[in-house]
Design a protein around this motif. Structure first.
Motif, short mmCIF file in Angstrom:
data_model
loop_
_atom_site.label_atom_id
_atom_site.label_comp_id
_atom_site.label_asym_id
_atom_site.label_seq_id
_atom_site.Cartn_x
_atom_site.Cartn_y
_atom_site.Cartn_z
N ILE A 91 0.85 -1.21 0.00
CA ILE A 91 0.00 0.00 0.00
C ILE A 91 0.88 1.26 0.00
O ILE A 91 0.72 2.15 -0.83
CB ILE A 91 -0.93 -0.01 1.24
N LEU A 92 1.87 1.28 0.90
CA LEU A 92 2.70 2.49 1.01
C LEU A 92 3.51 2.74 -0.26
O LEU A 92 3.65 3.88 -0.70
CB LEU A 92 3.63 2.39 2.22
N VAL A 93 4.04 1.68 -0.85
CA VAL A 93 4.89 1.88 -2.03
C VAL A 93 4.05 2.36 -3.22
O VAL A 93 4.52 3.09 -4.09
CB VAL A 93 5.71 0.61 -2.34
N ASN A 94 2.78 2.00 -3.22
CA ASN A 94 1.90 2.49 -4.28
C ASN A 94 1.45 3.92 -4.03
O ASN A 94 1.16 4.66 -4.97
CB ASN A 94 0.68 1.57 -4.43
N ILE A 95 1.39 4.31 -2.77
CA ILE A 95 1.02 5.70 -2.47
C ILE A 95 2.19 6.64 -2.77
O ILE A 95 2.06 7.63 -3.46
CB ILE A 95 0.62 5.86 -0.98
N PHE A 96 3.38 6.29 -2.25
CA PHE A 96 4.51 7.23 -2.34
C PHE A 96 5.30 7.11 -3.65
O PHE A 96 6.01 8.03 -4.04
CB PHE A 96 5.47 7.03 -1.16
N LYS A 97 5.22 5.98 -4.31
CA LYS A 97 5.97 5.73 -5.55
C LYS A 97 7.41 6.27 -5.48
O LYS A 97 7.79 7.14 -6.28
CB LYS A 97 5.25 6.37 -6.73
N PRO A 98 8.24 5.76 -4.56
CA PRO A 98 9.57 6.34 -4.37
C PRO A 98 10.50 6.16 -5.56
O PRO A 98 11.46 6.91 -5.74
CB PRO A 98 10.12 5.57 -3.16
N ASP A 103 17.33 8.04 -9.99
CA ASP A 103 18.46 8.15 -10.89
C ASP A 103 19.08 6.79 -11.18
O ASP A 103 19.67 6.16 -10.33
CB ASP A 103 19.50 9.06 -10.22
N LEU A 104 18.95 6.36 -12.45
CA LEU A 104 19.49 5.03 -12.77
C LEU A 104 20.99 5.02 -12.96
O LEU A 104 21.61 3.98 -13.01
CB LEU A 104 18.80 4.47 -14.00
N GLY A 105 21.61 6.21 -13.03
CA GLY A 105 23.06 6.27 -13.13
C GLY A 105 23.71 5.68 -11.88
O GLY A 105 24.90 5.41 -11.84
N PHE A 106 22.89 5.48 -10.89
CA PHE A 106 23.37 5.01 -9.61
C PHE A 106 23.60 3.50 -9.57
O PHE A 106 24.18 2.97 -8.65
CB PHE A 106 22.32 5.39 -8.57
N GLU A 208 25.15 11.84 1.64
CA GLU A 208 24.82 11.88 0.21
C GLU A 208 23.88 10.72 -0.16
O GLU A 208 22.89 10.90 -0.86
CB GLU A 208 26.13 11.81 -0.59
N LEU A 209 24.22 9.54 0.35
CA LEU A 209 23.39 8.37 0.08
C LEU A 209 21.98 8.58 0.59
O LEU A 209 21.00 8.29 -0.09
CB LEU A 209 23.95 7.17 0.84
N LEU A 210 21.92 9.08 1.82
CA LEU A 210 20.63 9.22 2.46
C LEU A 210 19.73 10.17 1.66
O LEU A 210 18.55 9.92 1.51
CB LEU A 210 20.78 9.73 3.89
N SER A 211 20.32 11.22 1.11
CA SER A 211 19.46 12.17 0.40
C SER A 211 18.99 11.59 -0.93
O SER A 211 17.88 11.80 -1.36
CB SER A 211 20.18 13.49 0.22
N ARG A 212 19.84 10.82 -1.60
CA ARG A 212 19.44 10.28 -2.91
C ARG A 212 18.37 9.21 -2.77
O ARG A 212 17.47 9.09 -3.58
CB ARG A 212 20.65 9.71 -3.64
N LEU A 213 18.53 8.37 -1.75
CA LEU A 213 17.58 7.27 -1.62
C LEU A 213 16.58 7.55 -0.51
O LEU A 213 15.93 6.65 0.00
CB LEU A 213 18.34 5.98 -1.34
#
Ligand code: ASP
Length: 403
Positions: A91-98, A103-106, A208-213
């Motif tokens: 449910i949550l992943v469908n609401i927030f769509k993270p 960025d797929l360059g990651f 940096e990691l925390l902000s991207r993901l």
């Protein structure tokens, strides 16, 4: 009182470890060995502890009818709570769509993952060991548990004279193992200091990691929190007729250990001690449900795998149909059952789900960087769910608990 003091020592060790890891990186080797030694100590006792606890527990249950009833209740609890966790994540992943626009360059290369996966059927077949001693040496928990259950069960079928001898023998070993466990527990603050300081020191690009993901992590953590603080407590209250807050307090030590070690299996001795001595669950229920739960029941892992898979799908721009999402839920459940109670086992199992719905395995590279952090939280939820199960099952067996 003594337990409380230990809890504060651990919290202080935790805080000091973070400071040490951040500011004294170059000295990390002087303290990291404490963590290694502590983990070794815990791992050292796992096999004898599981063997003696299951064998004595089952030999004490006595007849096959009780055993079957306990088994059915335990499995029912595992499947129900893991499914609830998966649905919360879905449910949550469908609401927030993270993952949308991530960025797929990651994406990083992940090596050796394809080799690690094993089909669910193979996992089932492997439960029966060819050689029980090899299973012990290789830490194949499910096989060891299977053998112990069979051994304990057939103790109840032999002549009374031998039956008493063997039950006494395994009860005695179990008592020694519990004493040894308590001894190792005393070193938890040092162990946790070593483990946490090392982890903090090794992660230098954390912000940096925390902000991207960030959004992805947020969804995983929110879903885990809902499961741990809303769903499971309601079950404990309604079906276990017990006080979830008191039980949570009783479980502080194993939970913080699960969090720091990211391993349900390594935490098992502490979980068993807390559930039995603090929450008051009988030895029979503790030793039947907890060793099994540490390997089989992983609500946090199931939830994490689902959110991660959906995140990867979203990042690749793949719209998973309802049917595919159901496949993700089912394979997520099976993968969490198959995952071992060791750090990052859940990450490996994601490859099974990705191949089930035809997503590229490289997608794992997207989430690799923050897996270790999320592992800490999901492992704590795994252990928490095992302990709630023990309480609910004990209550349903008519036991008087302390919580
Ligand atoms: N570390 C987890 C556990 O031991 C398993 C996982 O990687 O999800 O419970």
């Amino acid at each position: 009182m003594k337990k409380l003091a230990l809890y504060w020592q651990i919290l202080i060790a935790f805080a000091l470890a973070i400071v040490f890891g951040l500011f004294f990186k170059e000295y990390i080797n002087y303290v990291a060995w404490m963590g290694t030694l502590f983990l070794k100590g815990l791992k050292m006792i796992i096999i004898p502890l599981i063997l003696s606890s299951i064998i004595s527990g089952i030999a004490n249950i006595g007849d096959a009818k009780n055993l079957g009833r306990l088994g059915v209740k335990t499995m029912l609890y595992y499947i129900t709570t893991s499914t609830l966790a998966l649905l919360t994540g879905l449910i949550l992943v469908n609401i927030f769509k993270p993952g949308v626009g991530a960025d797929l360059g990651f994406v990083q290369e992940v090596q050796g993952l394809a080799v690690a996966k094993e089909s669910f059927g193979a996992t089932l077949l492997n439960i029966v060991p060819e050689n029980v001693f090899r299973a012990m040496v290789e830490n194949k928990m499910l096989s060891v548990i299977f053998f112990a259950i069979m051994f304990g069960f057939f103790i109840t079928k032999i002549t009374p004279k031998y039956r008493t001898t063997l039950s006494d023998f395994f009860n005695a070993i179990f008592e020694v193992m519990m004493k040894l466990t308590l001894f190792i527990i005393k070193f938890t603050p040092f162990g946790i200091f070593g483990i946490v300081a090392k982890q903090v020191a090794e992660n230098d690009n954390l912000p940096e990691l925390l902000s991207r993901l960030g959004l992805y992590m947020f969804v995983v953590l929110l879903a885990l929190a809902i499961h741990a603080f809303v769903v499971l407590p309601i079950l404990v209250k309604w079906f276990g007729k017990s006080n979830p807050i008191k039980h949570l307090k009783a479980m502080r030590l194993p939970l913080i250990t699960a969090f720091s070690t990211s391993s349900s299996s390594a935490t098992l001795p502490l979980t068993m001690d807390a559930v039995e001595n603090n929450s008051g669950v009988s030895n029979t229920v503790t030793s039947f449900t907890l060793p099994l739960g540490a390997t089989v029941n992983m609500d946090g892992t199931a939830l994490y795998e689902l959110v991660a898979t959906m995140f990867i799908a979203q990042a690749y721009g793949v719209d998973l149909s309802i049917g595919q999402q159901i496949i993700v839920v089912i394979t997520g459940l099976l993968a969490s059952i198959g995952a071992a109670g060791i750090p990052m086992a859940g990450l490996v199992m994601i490859s099974v789900i990705l191949s089930a719905v035809g997503l590229p395995l490289e997608g794992i590279g997207l989430i690799l960087a923050v897996d270790r952090i999320l592992d800490m939280f999901r492992t704590a939820v795994n252990v928490w769910s095992d302990s709630c199960g023990a309480v609910i099952i004990a209550k349903s067996e008519g036991e008087e608990l302390k919580v």
